[in-house]
Motif scaffolding. Structure first.
Motif, mmCIF file in Angstrom:
data_model
loop_
_atom_site.group_PDB
_atom_site.id
_atom_site.type_symbol
_atom_site.label_atom_id
_atom_site.label_comp_id
_atom_site.label_asym_id
_atom_site.label_seq_id
_atom_site.Cartn_x
_atom_site.Cartn_y
_atom_site.Cartn_z
ATOM 1 N N PHE A 34 -0.114 -18.907 9.886
ATOM 2 C CA PHE A 34 -1.020 -18.176 8.863
ATOM 3 C C PHE A 34 -0.935 -18.120 7.915
ATOM 4 O O PHE A 34 -1.804 -18.107 7.427
ATOM 5 N N LEU A 35 0.446 -18.202 7.486
ATOM 6 C CA LEU A 35 -0.140 -18.312 6.193
ATOM 7 C C LEU A 35 0.060 -20.126 5.261
ATOM 8 O O LEU A 35 -0.603 -19.733 3.749
ATOM 9 N N ALA A 36 -0.328 -20.482 5.830
ATOM 10 C CA ALA A 36 -0.054 -21.934 5.716
ATOM 11 C C ALA A 36 -1.634 -22.477 5.947
ATOM 12 O O ALA A 36 -2.281 -23.850 5.052
ATOM 13 N N MET A 37 -2.326 -21.673 6.741
ATOM 14 C CA MET A 37 -3.540 -22.262 6.668
ATOM 15 C C MET A 37 -4.864 -22.763 5.408
ATOM 16 O O MET A 37 -5.430 -23.113 5.320
ATOM 17 N N GLY A 160 6.010 -19.521 4.158
ATOM 18 C CA GLY A 160 5.976 -19.732 2.433
ATOM 19 C C GLY A 160 6.466 -20.527 1.619
ATOM 20 O O GLY A 160 5.969 -20.546 0.705
ATOM 21 N N LEU A 161 7.930 -19.840 2.117
ATOM 22 C CA LEU A 161 9.102 -20.703 1.180
ATOM 23 C C LEU A 161 9.039 -22.552 0.596
ATOM 24 O O LEU A 161 9.092 -23.174 -0.041
ATOM 25 N N ALA A 162 8.185 -23.404 1.921
ATOM 26 C CA ALA A 162 8.175 -24.740 2.310
ATOM 27 C C ALA A 162 6.872 -24.895 1.379
ATOM 28 O O ALA A 162 7.420 -25.394 0.693
ATOM 29 N N LEU A 163 6.278 -24.001 1.768
ATOM 30 C CA LEU A 163 4.711 -24.188 0.606
ATOM 31 C C LEU A 163 4.845 -24.125 -0.881
ATOM 32 O O LEU A 163 3.458 -24.341 -1.839
ATOM 33 N N LEU A 173 7.311 -30.053 9.499
ATOM 34 C CA LEU A 173 9.256 -31.541 9.268
ATOM 35 C C LEU A 173 10.400 -30.582 9.549
ATOM 36 O O LEU A 173 11.070 -31.236 9.675
ATOM 37 N N VAL A 174 10.273 -29.169 9.037
ATOM 38 C CA VAL A 174 11.888 -28.130 9.397
ATOM 39 C C VAL A 174 11.839 -28.510 10.899
ATOM 40 O O VAL A 174 13.360 -27.596 11.456
ATOM 41 N N VAL A 301 1.108 -17.298 -1.917
ATOM 42 C CA VAL A 301 1.982 -17.568 -0.762
ATOM 43 C C VAL A 301 3.423 -16.743 0.076
ATOM 44 O O VAL A 301 3.080 -16.544 0.781
ATOM 45 N N LEU A 302 4.462 -17.072 -1.671
ATOM 46 C CA LEU A 302 5.774 -16.895 -1.118
ATOM 47 C C LEU A 302 5.667 -15.622 -1.382
ATOM 48 O O LEU A 302 5.700 -14.850 -0.004
#
Length: 527
Positions: A34-37, A160-163, A173-174, A301-302
């Motif tokens: 949802f946030l990565a799109m 969000g944390l990953a991005l 990858l998580v 994102v975060l």
């Protein structure tokens, strides 16, 4: 008869802990994009139709194959299916992380969905073996539901944390280390369980249900993004006809993929519908809210991910405490509270605007989180408690199918409704808000018009979803069933064959035929 299964051992609780790993991954992958799109859109430049398939292709693959997978696990071994599914899920995650274009990302997400379909029903059915006592089982399913709910809720946070630190592929990858840990520990903690009366899977039913869903979802999305056309209408009618034929075929099979006799129990039917609609509302509003926070309000994102934490906490706590509350108020009352809390919470999205609305968004997630938590817990326990232990996988698959189809159809139907509103009220420069805002030399007035049209679409979706939940809440109020009170939870007594267990207790007489094994599914007795 006295209860014999009152204190699950250490193996049971450790087994539950191990099972929660795949559960978290499967549910988290339904929301992590949802946030990565926006980041994926910038990197891979998918079309509007491809963007929707990246989001809901995973949920469609899971939902369309859950019924078949639940039956496969019951007949050929749940642990075996769990191990195979986890391995394929890890491979699909790695492929998605490094996909060079939108087409390959869609394919990798579909592969992950196929694997996810093998994980959910078998994981839920394993709980019937680990926790034989119904009250302990209800507690375990509450934890299971909390993990499932937490996965949906924390997916955007993890993403969000990953991005913030890595590229968009890191959100996939998580999954890999969690899969590796499960494959290492599961064989030692989980026992193989299968029914002794294995039968073949009806391949024709698998194909027709999956193809029917595919055609219907395609027709809805195409109509919303491109308008009605002859081919779109043909696809929709063909898909609906295939699904109707699938349902008719199940009634004539000795070992159907979906046992429709379970739906004679009105509370069971209401619970399954409850599994679908809240997920549809949640997935659609979560996706649209992610775009709203980033593309309309301009949050990072975060920052957007952290705003989801209050709702995630409420959602998870509600899942854990729901079994104890249901013991006191009954499932029917819990379902009433579920629908009206979601309906009320969605209305808090209506005051949001292009100039602000963070407080309204957080309030909406907290209030709706209560209803979503009730839904996750009650639906799973109702499905598994309705059948003997050897059919827990198939029954659990019905519950998980309603959840996953709700997730996929929420994006396809309600997301397409928002896309339609944007197409009709926006500046008509590009199909989506992000594409419009990234046009070169875009005038500020046109950008404002595009944002306003998007927020209007969000409001329409929230209002429609709220109205649907009010309708289901009224249906729940009108539903009269003897087992709807505090004593409705079935207790487990010794079964009639081989020590197998089936529901019994105050409501057993009314429920045994529709909610247990139908006459046609007992070939040994017929012979």
């Amino acid at each position: 008869m006295s209860q014999q299964h009152t204190a699950p051992g250490l193996r049971a609780w450790l087994g539950l802990t191990v099972v929660l790993g795949p559960v978290l991954l499967v549910s988290m992958d339904g929301s992590i994009l949802f946030l990565a799109m926006p980041r994926i859109s910038q990197a891979l430049l998918p079309t509007a139709d491809q963007a929707l398939w990246i989001l809901d292709g995973y949920g469609f693959a899971v939902g369309s194959l859950l019924i078949a997978s639940g039956n496969l696990g019951d007949r050929y071994g749940r642990l075996k299916l769990l191990m195979i599914g986890a391995t394929v899920f890890g491979i699909g995650s790695a492929l998605a992380a490094y996909a060079p274009n939108a087409e390959l990302l869609i394919a990798a997400r579909a592969l992950m969905g196929v694997a996810g379909a093998t994980l959910l029903p078998s994981a839920l059915a394993v709980l019937s073996e680990l926790f034989a006592d119904p009250r302990r089982r209800a507690q375990a399913i509450g934890v299971f539901a909390a993990a499932f709910a937490a996965g949906f809720a924390i997916g955007p946070v993890v993403g969000g944390l990953a991005l913030e630190r890595f590229w968009w592929g890191s959100v996939f990858l998580v999954n890999v280390p969690v899969v590796a840990l499960f494959l290492l520990l599961a064989p030692g903690l989980l026992r193989e369980v299968r029914t002794k009366r294995a039968g073949r899977i009806d391949a024709l039913s698998v194909v027709t249900s999956a193809l029917g869903l595919l055609l219907v979802i395609y027709a809805v999305k195409a109509a919303a993004t491109e308008g009605l056309s002859g081919s779109t209408m043909i696809a929709g009618v063909a898909g609906a006809a295939l699904l109707a034929w699938f349902a008719r075929r199940q009634l004539s099979l000795r070992q159907p993929l979906m046992d429709f006799s379970l739906f004679r129990d009105r509370l069971f039917s209401l619970a399954i519908v409850t599994g679908l609609l809240p997920l549809a509302a949640w997935s659609a509003t979560a996706y649209l809210a992610g775009v709203y926070l980033q593309s309309v309000l301009g949050l990072s994102v975060l920052h957007a991910a952290l705003l989801a934490i209050p709702g995630a906490v409420v959602l998870t706590i509600t899942c854990v405490v729901t079994p104890s509350v249901v013991d006191r108020i009954g499932k029917r009352t819990a379902l009433i509270a579920c629908h009206f809390s979601i309906a009320g919470g969605l209305l808090f999205l209506l005051p949001t605007a292009i100039t602000g609305g963070i407080g309204w968004y957080v309030t909406a997630t907290v209030v709706t989180g209560i209803g979503y938590g009730i839904s996750f817990s009650v639906v799973a326990d109702t499905a598994v408690g309705a059948v003997p232990v050897e059919r827990a996988g198939a029954a659990g698959a019905i519950a998980e199918t309603s959840n996953e189809l709700g997730n996929a159809l929420g994006i396809a139907l309600l997301g397409s409704l928002a896309a339609l509103v944007f197409r009709l009220q926006g500046p008509d420069l590009a199909p989506t808000l992000d594409e419009t805002l990234h046009l070169r030399d875009l005038a500020p007035a046109l950008a404002t018009e595009a944002k306003t049209a998007f927020v209007t679409g969000l409001h329409v979706v929230a209002a429609v979803a709220s109205a649907l939940h009010v309708v289901l809440g009224v249906v729940a109020v009108a539903t009269r069933r003897g087992g709807g009170g505090p004593g409705s939870r079935p207790v487990v007594a010794a079964g009639r064959r081989g020590g197998r267990r089936r529901p019994s207790g105050p409501a057993a007489g009314a429920r045994r035929r529709p909610a247990g094994e139908p006459a046609r599914s007992r070939p040994a007795e017929r012979r």
